[in-house]
Design an enzyme around this catalytic site. Structure first.
Site, PDB file in Angstrom:
ATOM      1  N   CYS A  27      18.147 -45.649 -31.768  1.00  0.00           N
ATOM      2  CA  CYS A  27      18.563 -44.721 -32.618  1.00  0.00           C
ATOM      3  C   CYS A  27      19.963 -44.537 -32.465  1.00  0.00           C
ATOM      4  CB  CYS A  27      17.666 -43.495 -32.765  1.00  0.00           C
ATOM      5  SG  CYS A  27      17.775 -42.554 -31.094  1.00  0.00           S
ATOM      6  N   MET A  28      20.466 -43.125 -32.963  1.00  0.00           N
ATOM      7  CA  MET A  28      21.994 -42.743 -32.776  1.00  0.00           C
ATOM      8  C   MET A  28      22.234 -42.776 -31.200  1.00  0.00           C
ATOM      9  SD  MET A  28      23.290 -40.041 -35.507  1.00  0.00           S
ATOM     10  CE  MET A  28      24.902 -40.029 -34.906  1.00  0.00           C
TER      11      MET A  28
END
Length: 473
Positions: A27-28
């Site tokens: 993810c981020m």
């Protein structure tokens, strides 16, 4: 060998080699790995790997690397996992894996995990499109104030389209990911979600007994309707596929699934989910406008405990629906104060524990990313293991939330046009009825209050005498 390749190799060696990796994604901020045998992980070695900010040991093993870095490491990690094992000692303890899976395999946790998996892949586009939207809005303000430079007048509508196009079709992307999560064909999920945003639905009217005439509008039901429709078409597709001869399956199954769920979407899901979506927006706005500082304090104080149990994923559709309805979510900036409280608490811990070199080094390394909204290293590496500082940090964040809640009482909401970042990184995404400048100042004021409150509460109440003796060595 570049530094990202070295980080990827160090991580892979520490988790038992490529033979211990079932699959992975990112993810981020986190590299998320499905581990075959958790007993083969050398966690202390992993935490000492250069660039690793922290770990979360769940069914999906999460290694916190921070924004930007995680993408580069994931790319190198993919190359290594695809090659022969670097540290594969063989053997897979299925019992340990099954026990861990069973522990996390509750219906509620599985549902929240699916909700998170629907939206996590969309975050980069949400952030990028949100920032471009902000730039387009700023340029529009310059034009409105009398700046009619040719390049500005030409570029503004172009950036407006680039920034807004993704949000216009966010419902379809949510449908695609939802169908995938529920075991269906992504394209069918996108197709049924597209019905919700199709302009032609505005021409549809019908009558229900007791309810009278129902008139649909494009976008009615929004994200909630898209997820429900995509989940339903995944169920229908699997139902028909089991009963369909292979020779006609490719033609008949998608056709019947789409028409059945399409009709259900038009006649049931859109009206019902429209009411639900509108209710979510109204309740959230009412809560912030009427609860004021108390609502803000409670939301910000309780957010990190929700994160620890994975319950924060239930808020993602609410953020998305608010963005869909009013153009921004006023909930996220309040929740972002929780991370700021952790920063203030960490600074107080650094001062109080003058002789604890390990913790002080951890804090020095984690504070910069803490200011940028990546709070996991401070939470899992500093405040949570200590206990009381985690509580004082959460309460400190509550004071910043209370400030934003105070402004919300008069509908001067501090909002953000995308989800994902927090801390100082959230500033380019801010929006709201007060205008960009004032919204930014209020948000920074909330962060500053949370820093101070987290510091003061931790400094004076975060440590008992016994804790100071025990940890100040």
């Amino acid at each position: 060998m570049n530094k990202y390749e070295e980080m990827a190799k160090g991580i892979l060696d520490s988790i038992g080699g490529s033979g211990n990796v079932e699959q992975f994604t990112n993810c981020m901020t986190r590299l998320r790995i499905s581990i075959k045998d958790h007993s083969r992980i050398e966690e202390e070695r992993l935490k000492k790997t250069d660039g690793v900010l922290g770990v979360v040991n769940d069914e999906t093993y999460q290694i916190i690397l921070g924004p930007g870095v995680v993408n580069k490491v994931a790319e190198e990690f993919s190359k290594l996992v695809g090659s022969p094992s670097l540290n594969d000692s063989g053997g897979e303890t299925a019992d340990i894996k099954a026990e861990l899976k069973q522990k996390n395999n509750t219906p509620f946790k599985n549902f929240l995990r699916k909700i998170g998996n629907i939206f996590i892949p969309l975050i980069p586009a949400l952030v990028g499109a949100g920032i471009i939207n902000g730039l387009a809005g700023l340029m529009n303000n310059l034009i409105t104030s009398g700046n009619d430079a040719e390049w500005l007048v030409t570029l503004q509508p172009i950036l407006g389209v680039i920034g807004s196009a993704f949000f216009g079709y966010l419902t379809i992307f949510a449908g695609i990911n939802a169908a995938k999560e529920f075991g269906g064909t992504p394209a069918l999920g996108g197709a049924v979600a597209a019905i919700i945003v199709a302009p032609a639905v505005a021409n549809i009217t019908y009558t229900y007994p007791f309810f009278g005439e129902i008139k649909l509008n494009a976008g009615q039901g929004g994200i909630i309707g898209a997820i429900l429709a995509a989940g339903l078409i995944a169920v229908m597709e699997k139902f028909f596929r089991k009963r369909m001869p292979a020779s006609i399956d490719i033609i008949v199954t998608p056709t019947i699934s789409l028409i059945v769920v399409g009709l259900l979407t038009v006649f049931f899901l859109m009206p019902v989910s429209g009411i639900i979506s509108q209710g979510i927006g109204n309740v959230t706005t009412w809560l912030l406008a009427n609860g004021g500082p108390l609502s803000g304090f409670l939301l910000a104080s309780l957010f990190l405990p929700l994160v620890m149990f994975g319950l924060h994923q239930a808020l993602i559709p609410i953020h998305a629906e608010l963005i869909n309805q009013v153009g921004y979510t006023a909930l996220l900036p309040i929740l972002a104060m929780a991370g700021a409280g952790q920063v203030g608490s960490a600074i107080a811990t650094y001062i109080k524990l003058k002789h604890n070199a390990r913790l002080r080094n951890m804090i020095k390394g984690a504070l910069p990313v803490g200011f940028l909204g990546i709070g996991e290293p401070l939470i899992y590496g500093v405040s949570l293991p200590l206990g009381r500082p985690f509580i004082t940090a959460c309460l400190g964040g509550g004071f910043g939330g209370a400030l934003l809640g105070l402004f919300a009482m008069t509908e001067r909401f501090v909002g953000t046009v995308a989800i994902g970042p927090s801390g100082l990184v959230l500033i380019p995404l801010l929006a709201g009825p007060m205008g960009v400048g004032t919204t930014m100042l209020v948000y920074l004021g909330g962060l500053f209050v949370s820093y101070i409150a987290g510091f003061v509460l931790t400094y004076f109440f975060g440590f008992t005498k016994q804790m100071l003796v025990e940890h100040n060595k």
